[in-house]
Write an enzyme that holds these catalytic residues in place. Structure first.
Site, mmCIF file in Angstrom:
data_model
loop_
_atom_site.group_PDB
_atom_site.id
_atom_site.type_symbol
_atom_site.label_atom_id
_atom_site.label_comp_id
_atom_site.label_asym_id
_atom_site.label_seq_id
_atom_site.Cartn_x
_atom_site.Cartn_y
_atom_site.Cartn_z
ATOM 1 N N ASN A 121 -16.672 -6.939 15.121
ATOM 2 C CA ASN A 121 -16.516 -5.925 14.078
ATOM 3 C C ASN A 121 -17.241 -4.689 14.578
ATOM 4 O O ASN A 121 -18.402 -4.757 14.949
ATOM 5 C CB ASN A 121 -17.145 -6.424 12.762
ATOM 6 C CG ASN A 121 -17.094 -5.340 11.684
ATOM 7 O OD1 ASN A 121 -16.293 -4.414 11.770
ATOM 8 N ND2 ASN A 121 -17.973 -5.435 10.700
ATOM 9 N N GLY A 122 -16.552 -3.562 14.633
ATOM 10 C CA GLY A 122 -17.187 -2.323 15.093
ATOM 11 C C GLY A 122 -16.324 -1.644 16.134
ATOM 12 O O GLY A 122 -15.138 -1.945 16.279
ATOM 13 N N GLU A 168 -5.605 5.252 -4.014
ATOM 14 C CA GLU A 168 -5.954 3.954 -3.411
ATOM 15 C C GLU A 168 -5.044 2.841 -3.923
ATOM 16 O O GLU A 168 -4.688 1.924 -3.195
ATOM 17 C CB GLU A 168 -7.379 3.566 -3.810
ATOM 18 C CG GLU A 168 -8.481 4.340 -3.178
ATOM 19 C CD GLU A 168 -9.815 3.718 -3.526
ATOM 20 O OE1 GLU A 168 -10.396 3.076 -2.643
ATOM 21 O OE2 GLU A 168 -10.260 3.878 -4.676
ATOM 22 N N LYS A 226 -8.741 6.905 -7.221
ATOM 23 C CA LYS A 226 -8.265 5.600 -7.703
ATOM 24 C C LYS A 226 -6.742 5.536 -7.657
ATOM 25 O O LYS A 226 -6.161 4.540 -7.211
ATOM 26 C CB LYS A 226 -8.769 5.376 -9.137
ATOM 27 C CG LYS A 226 -10.220 4.954 -9.196
ATOM 28 C CD LYS A 226 -10.366 3.533 -8.701
ATOM 29 C CE LYS A 226 -11.681 3.149 -8.094
ATOM 30 N NZ LYS A 226 -12.214 3.962 -7.017
ATOM 31 N N TRP A 262 -9.364 -5.378 11.013
ATOM 32 C CA TRP A 262 -8.891 -4.110 10.436
ATOM 33 C C TRP A 262 -8.723 -3.203 11.638
ATOM 34 O O TRP A 262 -9.707 -2.780 12.249
ATOM 35 C CB TRP A 262 -9.936 -3.580 9.452
ATOM 36 C CG TRP A 262 -9.536 -2.350 8.701
ATOM 37 C CD1 TRP A 262 -8.705 -2.279 7.630
ATOM 38 C CD2 TRP A 262 -9.961 -1.009 8.970
ATOM 39 N NE1 TRP A 262 -8.595 -0.986 7.195
ATOM 40 C CE2 TRP A 262 -9.336 -0.183 8.001
ATOM 41 C CE3 TRP A 262 -10.793 -0.425 9.915
ATOM 42 C CZ2 TRP A 262 -9.540 1.192 7.938
ATOM 43 C CZ3 TRP A 262 -11.001 0.953 9.869
ATOM 44 C CH2 TRP A 262 -10.377 1.740 8.892
ATOM 45 N N LYS A 287 -13.258 -2.641 2.394
ATOM 46 C CA LYS A 287 -14.293 -2.608 1.362
ATOM 47 C C LYS A 287 -15.594 -2.035 1.905
ATOM 48 O O LYS A 287 -16.313 -1.354 1.211
ATOM 49 C CB LYS A 287 -14.554 -4.022 0.826
ATOM 50 C CG LYS A 287 -15.541 -4.068 -0.323
ATOM 51 C CD LYS A 287 -15.030 -3.290 -1.532
ATOM 52 C CE LYS A 287 -16.007 -3.303 -2.669
ATOM 53 N NZ LYS A 287 -15.577 -2.441 -3.791
ATOM 54 N N HIS A 317 -6.656 29.168 -9.325
ATOM 55 C CA HIS A 317 -6.892 29.732 -7.986
ATOM 56 C C HIS A 317 -6.053 29.037 -6.922
ATOM 57 O O HIS A 317 -6.477 28.897 -5.787
ATOM 58 C CB HIS A 317 -8.389 29.632 -7.657
ATOM 59 C CG HIS A 317 -9.252 30.347 -8.634
ATOM 60 N ND1 HIS A 317 -9.393 31.710 -8.655
ATOM 61 C CD2 HIS A 317 -9.960 29.880 -9.685
ATOM 62 C CE1 HIS A 317 -10.183 32.059 -9.658
ATOM 63 N NE2 HIS A 317 -10.538 30.969 -10.299
ATOM 64 N N CYS A 355 -13.357 -5.148 9.525
ATOM 65 C CA CYS A 355 -13.245 -6.496 10.103
ATOM 66 C C CYS A 355 -14.306 -7.425 9.529
ATOM 67 O O CYS A 355 -15.348 -6.988 9.079
ATOM 68 C CB CYS A 355 -13.449 -6.436 11.619
ATOM 69 S SG CYS A 355 -12.359 -5.306 12.446
ATOM 70 N N ARG A 376 -12.715 -7.400 2.372
ATOM 71 C CA ARG A 376 -13.114 -6.278 3.241
ATOM 72 C C ARG A 376 -11.905 -5.514 3.763
ATOM 73 O O ARG A 376 -12.031 -4.444 4.311
ATOM 74 C CB ARG A 376 -13.951 -6.782 4.415
ATOM 75 C CG ARG A 376 -15.249 -7.474 4.010
ATOM 76 C CD ARG A 376 -15.837 -8.292 5.139
ATOM 77 N NE ARG A 376 -16.284 -7.478 6.232
ATOM 78 C CZ ARG A 376 -17.559 -7.043 6.374
ATOM 79 N NH1 ARG A 376 -18.455 -7.377 5.469
ATOM 80 N NH2 ARG A 376 -17.913 -6.312 7.402
ATOM 81 N N GLU A 427 -12.629 11.254 -8.872
ATOM 82 C CA GLU A 427 -12.606 9.787 -8.825
ATOM 83 C C GLU A 427 -11.277 9.258 -9.351
ATOM 84 O O GLU A 427 -10.703 8.321 -8.787
ATOM 85 C CB GLU A 427 -13.775 9.222 -9.623
ATOM 86 C CG GLU A 427 -13.798 7.721 -9.796
ATOM 87 C CD GLU A 427 -13.856 6.953 -8.480
ATOM 88 O OE1 GLU A 427 -14.084 7.583 -7.423
ATOM 89 O OE2 GLU A 427 -13.635 5.722 -8.494
HETATM 90 C C1 AGP Z 1 -13.885 3.272 -3.448
HETATM 91 O O1 AGP Z 1 -12.839 2.949 -4.375
HETATM 92 C C2 AGP Z 1 -13.385 3.284 -2.051
HETATM 93 N N1 AGP Z 1 -12.927 1.979 -1.720
HETATM 94 C C3 AGP Z 1 -14.294 3.909 -1.031
HETATM 95 O O2 AGP Z 1 -14.152 5.294 -1.186
HETATM 96 C C4 AGP Z 1 -15.804 3.579 -1.107
HETATM 97 O O3 AGP Z 1 -16.362 4.116 -2.276
HETATM 98 C C5 AGP Z 1 -16.479 4.203 0.106
HETATM 99 O O4 AGP Z 1 -15.947 3.598 1.268
HETATM 100 C C6 AGP Z 1 -18.003 4.065 0.098
HETATM 101 O O5 AGP Z 1 -18.341 2.704 0.133
HETATM 102 P P1 AGP Z 1 -19.886 2.298 -0.167
HETATM 103 O O6 AGP Z 1 -20.173 2.664 -1.578
HETATM 104 O O7 AGP Z 1 -19.955 0.826 0.092
HETATM 105 O O8 AGP Z 1 -20.742 3.098 0.803
#
Ligand code: AGP
Length: 606
Positions: free
Chosen positions: A98-99, A486, A483, A74, A601, A502, A2, A27, A479
């Site tokens: 937010n929270g 996501e 990606k 969010w 974000k 395995h 949020c 965000r 990673e």
């Molecule tokens: C990264 O592509 C993601 N959006 C997510 O995993 C992100 O890396 C994770 O939420 C950690 O965020 P930060 O680096 O701001 O702590």
């Protein structure tokens, strides 16, 4: 996550708040709304989905008023529908939050029994009702806020306006950041400085537990014991101009293409080009005497931590434990005396990572943070900050921050290796020279984007994709899979190539593409065997390798040739084809690559 925004002053509030919400879109959110005060009453406009829906509503049914608050939600408690969109309001107050209020159910039971009728499924409405009850019992807005805050458990950043009090806006923070902006005859509140960048660069960050009473000309901050306190006003380096796409179609594409520049900027803060040595800022501890390193992070930042583990152990011979924050924080193991705990976070606000930091601090560790946001919560609680100089990363999927984190971690590992006498000045110079080549190597990858785009088409219809790698290419496989998930919503898994036999090999058939990361390093031949096992089962292979590796690639494999580079910098260079591949697949599939569904974000809730 949020985003909250608020303004009090001379100008019409709704347009300012809407502009601020646009700065918070990155965000991640699924509904939005604005509330203002007019003739003693609260007016609200809320809409599901993207901000344009709210903007359209305001265009047809505008609201006036020079005091207002806004929110991009969010969803945590309650579906992303209009009745759960913020601001949440009663006839007395409107609030954006937010929270998570962890004791909202008990509060809801108490207030319902007292005759208060809830109209939403949100935890936030319990706060609005508590404030209303206090004011119905004669409390002033300030008294109502002070008493209500004491009833809340959990994490929150809130902004509140009060019917009949157009000269008043109150905000508070516990666990989620709040920035107070100082304008000319106007005051602002926001989730971060980025939201306020177009309005002001004079920013005061509330400390943990603070709350603040804003008028059009200033703010009085109170600490968690309700004592008046002064918090410093700083000039943020962020400006509205830093938040544009340029001639790129998406923020993510812009940020992928910025990597040569931002890695060059980041390295220039750590490497002395004359002596070709790493120069760290003054540290409050002696690198040579660190007994153990613990690195904790989430998501993509966790993957950079995994790469760093190889570097610290190979170069500095330093034992390193790496863990995801949401698990580390609850294991509660004793931590070694004289240990260094490093927390990696692009935002510097991730709740699990911040909680893990506080645990490590309670264990007497030296606390270092690696962040992209120097004004973030983690920085305020650390002994030392290492910073990636990426500028704002707007795309929710992290790209330039990841490779810049790797650049800093490589420098830190080299410095530790030097301090522990594990490498000499000549070896240090060789390693920093390799690092200095990263920007140009990545530029070469970017020039190959058309070839990567073609390969992206081959994954559009995939349902499951495997990513394999060995050594530092293993975290890269994780990673790359993240990606793809996501950005395209295709299921993908990253595995250590040696693990495929395995279990995961059971997944391999003609419908399961396998992306293999294999620079021509010491692991290359073993990884080629893995590729043969995949091809023997008709698995389609995309091989990301360098020139030497390409010469040994099986004919059935589709090959992306990355520039030949020192093994130290391979993770930074090989990350870029993975980013571009996932980006292209996401775009082909029509996904919102800058704000993927369900993602935020900055994950400031647990
Ligand atoms: C990264 O592509 C993601 N959006 C997510 O995993 C992100 O890396 C994770 O939420 C950690 O965020 P930060 O680096 O701001 O702590």
């Amino acid at each position: 996550m949020c985003g909250i925004i608020g303004t009090i002053g001379r100008g019409e509030a709704a347009p300012l708040v809407l502009e601020g919400l646009r700065r918070l879109e990155y965000r991640g959110y699924d509904s939005a709304g604005i509330a203002t005060l007019v003739d003693g009453r609260i007016l609200r406009r809320r809409a599901e989905g993207k901000l344009n829906h709210l903007a359209d509503l305001l265009a047809t049914d505008p609201i006036a008023g020079t005091t207002g608050i806004g929110h991009t939600r969010w969803a945590t408690h309650g579906a992303p529908v209009e009745r759960n969109a913020h601001p949440i309001a009663t006839d007395r107050v409107a609030i954006v939050h937010n929270g998570i209020i962890e004791n909202f159910a008990d509060l809801r039971t108490e207030l319902t029994a007292a005759g208060y009728a809830f109209t939403s499924d949100t935890d936030t409405e319990a706060v609005a009702m508590l404030l209303t009850r206090e004011m119905e019992n004669g409390a002033t807005p300030q008294e109502a806020v002070a008493r209500t805050l004491r009833r809340l458990h959990g994490a929150f950043a809130v902004a509140i306006i009060f019917a009949g009090y157009p000269e008043l806006l109150i905000c508070a923070r516990r666990g989620s950041p709040v920035a107070v902006g100082y304008g000319e005859g106007e005051m602002y509140v926001g989730s971060d400085a980025l939201a306020l960048a177009p309005l002001t660069q004079r920013i005061c960050y509330l400390d943990e537990g603070d709350w603040a009473v804003l008028s059009a000309t200033g703010a009085q901050v109170y600490d968690s014991e309700d004592r008046p306190v002064d918090r410093p006003i700083k000039l943020t380096a962020l400006s509205g101009a830093m938040i544009g796409k340029g001639n790129h179609r998406h923020f993510m594409h812009k940020e992928i293409c910025e990597q040569p520049a931002v890695i060059g900027d980041t390295l220039s803060a750590f490497v002395n080009p004359t002596s070709r040595s790493v120069v760290l800022q003054d540290l409050p501890f002696d690198l040579a005497k660190i007994s153990r390193v613990t690195i904790v992070a989430c998501g993509t930042s966790f993957h950079s931590a995994l790469v760093a583990k190889y570097w610290f152990e190979k170069l500095a011979r330093m034992p390193v434990e790496v863990d995801i924050a949401s698990e580390f924080r609850y294991r509660a193991a004793d931590m070694p005396e004289g240990g260094l705990a490093l927390f990696i976070s692009q935002s510097g606000e991730t709740a699990d990572t911040l909680a893990a930091l506080r645990y490590a601090k309670s264990q007497g560790q030296y606390i270092a943070v690696l962040v992209n946001q120097p004004e973030s919560s983690m920085v305020r609680e650390a002994d030392v900050m290492l910073q990636t100089l990426c500028g704002p990363e707007i795309g929710v999927a992290s790209t330039k921050a990841f490779t810049a984190q790797l650049a800093v971690l490589a420098c830190f590992a080299i410095a530790m290796a030097r301090a522990r006498g594990k490498i000499d000045a000549l070896r240090e110079a060789e390693l920093t020279t390799a690092l200095s080549e990263v920007p140009s190597r990545i530029a070469e990858v970017l020039a190959d984007e058309p070839a990567i785009e073609v390969l992206g088409k081959s994954l559009i219809e995939a349902r499951d994709v495997l990513y394999l790698g060995r050594g530092t290419a293993y975290p890269l496989a994780l990673e790359g899979a993240l990606k793809l998930k996501e950005l395209s919503y295709i299921h993908a898994e990253g595995y250590a190539a040696g693990e495929m036999k395995h279990g995961p090999i059971a997944l391999v058939d003609e419908n399961t593409p396998v992306v293999v990361l294999a620079p021509s390093d010491a692991y290359f031949d073993k990884t080629m065997s893995n590729i043969s096992e995949v091809i023997a089962r008709d698995g389609p292979v995309i091989l990301i390798t360098d020139e030497a590796g390409a010469a040994h690639a099986p004919a059935q494999a589709k090959v992306i040739v990355a520039p030949t580079c020192d093994p130290l910098i391979a993770p930074l260079v090989f990350a870029v084809p993975l980013q571009l591949l996932a980006y292209q697949v996401g775009v082909f599939r029509g996904a919102d690559v800058d704000q993927p569904r369900n993602l935020a974000k900055s994950v400031t809730v647990e």
